[in-house]
Design a protein around this motif. Sequence first.
Motif, mmCIF file in Angstrom:
data_model
loop_
_atom_site.group_PDB
_atom_site.id
_atom_site.type_symbol
_atom_site.label_atom_id
_atom_site.label_comp_id
_atom_site.label_asym_id
_atom_site.label_seq_id
_atom_site.Cartn_x
_atom_site.Cartn_y
_atom_site.Cartn_z
ATOM 1 N N VAL A 104 0.947 -1.139 -0.020
ATOM 2 C CA VAL A 104 0.059 -0.174 0.026
ATOM 3 C C VAL A 104 0.895 1.300 -0.077
ATOM 4 C CG1 VAL A 104 -0.357 -0.020 2.639
ATOM 5 C CG2 VAL A 104 -2.029 1.178 0.975
ATOM 6 N N ALA A 105 1.995 1.016 0.422
ATOM 7 C CA ALA A 105 3.094 2.478 0.545
ATOM 8 C C ALA A 105 3.539 2.496 -0.843
ATOM 9 C CB ALA A 105 4.039 2.003 1.498
ATOM 10 N N MET A 144 5.679 -3.409 5.630
ATOM 11 C CA MET A 144 4.845 -4.467 5.856
ATOM 12 C C MET A 144 4.342 -4.438 7.512
ATOM 13 S SD MET A 144 7.922 -7.093 6.339
ATOM 14 C CE MET A 144 8.618 -6.896 4.833
ATOM 15 N N GLU A 145 3.296 -5.358 7.735
ATOM 16 C CA GLU A 145 2.919 -5.263 9.256
ATOM 17 C C GLU A 145 4.000 -5.886 10.089
ATOM 18 O OE1 GLU A 145 -0.462 -3.651 8.645
ATOM 19 O OE2 GLU A 145 -0.239 -4.634 10.664
ATOM 20 N N GLY A 160 4.952 3.233 13.486
ATOM 21 C CA GLY A 160 3.774 4.294 13.158
ATOM 22 C C GLY A 160 2.792 3.815 12.817
ATOM 23 N N HIS A 161 1.643 4.224 12.407
ATOM 24 C CA HIS A 161 0.457 3.776 11.873
ATOM 25 C C HIS A 161 0.590 2.708 10.640
ATOM 26 C CE1 HIS A 161 -3.538 3.934 10.739
ATOM 27 N NE2 HIS A 161 -3.309 3.944 9.458
ATOM 28 N N LEU A 162 0.062 1.693 10.631
ATOM 29 C CA LEU A 162 0.186 0.624 9.539
ATOM 30 C C LEU A 162 -1.099 0.554 8.893
ATOM 31 C CD1 LEU A 162 2.390 -1.866 11.683
ATOM 32 C CD2 LEU A 162 3.153 -0.504 9.840
ATOM 33 N N ALA A 163 -1.177 -0.038 7.536
ATOM 34 C CA ALA A 163 -2.141 -0.344 6.703
ATOM 35 C C ALA A 163 -3.399 -0.783 7.610
ATOM 36 C CB ALA A 163 -1.771 -0.997 5.793
ATOM 37 N N SER A 164 -3.079 -1.585 8.430
ATOM 38 C CA SER A 164 -4.193 -2.491 9.290
ATOM 39 C C SER A 164 -4.845 -1.603 10.269
ATOM 40 C CB SER A 164 -3.484 -3.519 10.135
ATOM 41 O OG SER A 164 -2.538 -2.887 11.065
ATOM 42 N N GLY A 165 -4.417 -0.528 10.371
ATOM 43 C CA GLY A 165 -4.870 0.381 11.347
ATOM 44 C C GLY A 165 -4.171 0.483 12.658
ATOM 45 N N ARG A 166 -3.423 -0.605 12.866
ATOM 46 C CA ARG A 166 -2.653 -0.964 14.151
ATOM 47 C C ARG A 166 -1.406 -0.117 13.942
ATOM 48 N NH1 ARG A 166 -2.759 -6.564 12.831
ATOM 49 N NH2 ARG A 166 -4.413 -7.533 13.453
ATOM 50 N N VAL A 193 6.145 -1.277 14.108
ATOM 51 C CA VAL A 193 7.202 -1.102 13.085
ATOM 52 C C VAL A 193 6.940 -1.788 11.817
ATOM 53 C CG1 VAL A 193 9.791 -1.686 12.755
ATOM 54 C CG2 VAL A 193 9.104 -0.954 15.191
ATOM 55 N N GLY A 194 7.079 -1.124 10.701
ATOM 56 C CA GLY A 194 6.703 -1.836 9.479
ATOM 57 C C GLY A 194 6.484 -0.674 8.394
ATOM 58 N N ARG A 195 6.242 0.572 8.727
ATOM 59 C CA ARG A 195 5.905 1.715 7.784
ATOM 60 C C ARG A 195 7.271 2.060 6.895
ATOM 61 N NH1 ARG A 195 2.387 5.812 8.438
ATOM 62 N NH2 ARG A 195 3.666 7.352 7.572
ATOM 63 N N LEU A 196 6.848 2.353 5.634
ATOM 64 C CA LEU A 196 7.921 2.649 4.783
ATOM 65 C C LEU A 196 8.443 3.838 5.146
ATOM 66 C CD1 LEU A 196 9.158 2.138 1.904
ATOM 67 C CD2 LEU A 196 7.885 3.632 0.675
#
Length: 395
Positions: free
Chosen positions: A12-13, A120-121, A150-156, A159-162
């Motif tokens: 999604v990033a 990724m998540e 920070g904020h991830l695609a799952s809404g959670r 660590v995993g953000r681009l």
Amino acid sequence: MSRIVLGVTGGVAAYKAVMLASRLRQSGHDVDVVLTPAAEAFVTPLSFAAVTGRRAYTDEDLFAPQGEIVHVELAGAADLAIVAPATADFLAKAAHGMADGLLATILLATRAKVLLAPAMESAMWAHPATRRAVAQLRADGRTVLEPAAGHLASGRSGVGRLPEPEEIAQAIARALQPRRLVGASVLVTGGPTREYIDPVRFLSNPSTGRMGLAVAEAARDAGADVTLVLGPSELAVPPGIEVVRVTAAAEMAAAVQARFASADAFIATAAVADLRPREIAPAKVKKADLLMELPLERTTDILAWAGSVRRPQQVLVGFAAETGDLAAEARRKLDQKHCDLIVGNDVGESGAGFATETNRCLFVTADGERQVGPTSKREVGEEIVAFVAHRLGRP
Ligand code: CTP
């Protein structure tokens, strides 16, 4: 400027890759974007063509009608390849050298430096399979950037953000820099020391070790063989740096003394405790038995020791944390400790010194003074490395 392959995989990033491509173009680079089929589900080649002014490639181009071998051409022309975002799937495949698409094929065929920016998540990032893939890629000489928190695609959150495009662009700029310290050996101290009173009490300070890590990373990226003698620090040490973990000032001194003669440069960022208890109680002292006076003695001044035994060709860099007259104190240390550079930190200022992300420094040398920052500790590390390279006569 440089020619950069920007690989985009299906996360999604992927939209941030458009901003990155635009940012790289604005810096004057020629950007060849290569999308995986999954990436095309999120963004289109047209978006990239619009911001780069060049056509973008997909797996359709793997077997071009004119017969040219696109992956070999792109791989050969590249000065650097970056994959952003890199999915868990892509990392796993790349770690195994699988070449099932144009992007994966280019990464195998190129001799250019390869960076990967995972997204990724957090659970996927933490999974042992991903850890293995990342370790393998790093062992193969790939640079795998750390994802942001920070904020991830799952809404959670996790660590995993681009990382932001600006941050990735900075990593690219660093990777494109000439490696001025190849073959040089750089010794760095970092972090606090702990001077134990008894098994559960110690004297120390709030240093985190961040400055030492930043300098060590900058030296590593310049191609140096880096040894970091690190006091108690919670921070993860990035790959490609030899770490010697120590606790007390005496251990740090011994570790430096064993390695100093073979170092081309010594950079003392550690906040070494100046005093230690004259004796360490072997068992926990009961509160009632604690003396109101604690007999102390001086620890070895490691930098001053190095200054007293240095060869003229070695480069010595020290830090000075001051609350008073920064320039005068830094110059006094420069002379007394026989250093080539003292990086003065006004610890009375906010945003400078201990446990902060940024620093404003005064670089003091025999030739004069120069203000550096406010900027990241990493940039301060880069400036120190540039000074060391210059002193070592490396263009
Ligand atoms: N340093 C060191 N060993 C010590 C103390 C300090 O190697 N035992 C190094 C630090 O890593 C830093 C530099 O010396 O690079 C300056 O440390 P600082 O504490 O600012 O200076 P001091 O010499 O302790 O000076 P002051 O008289 O200001 O207390």
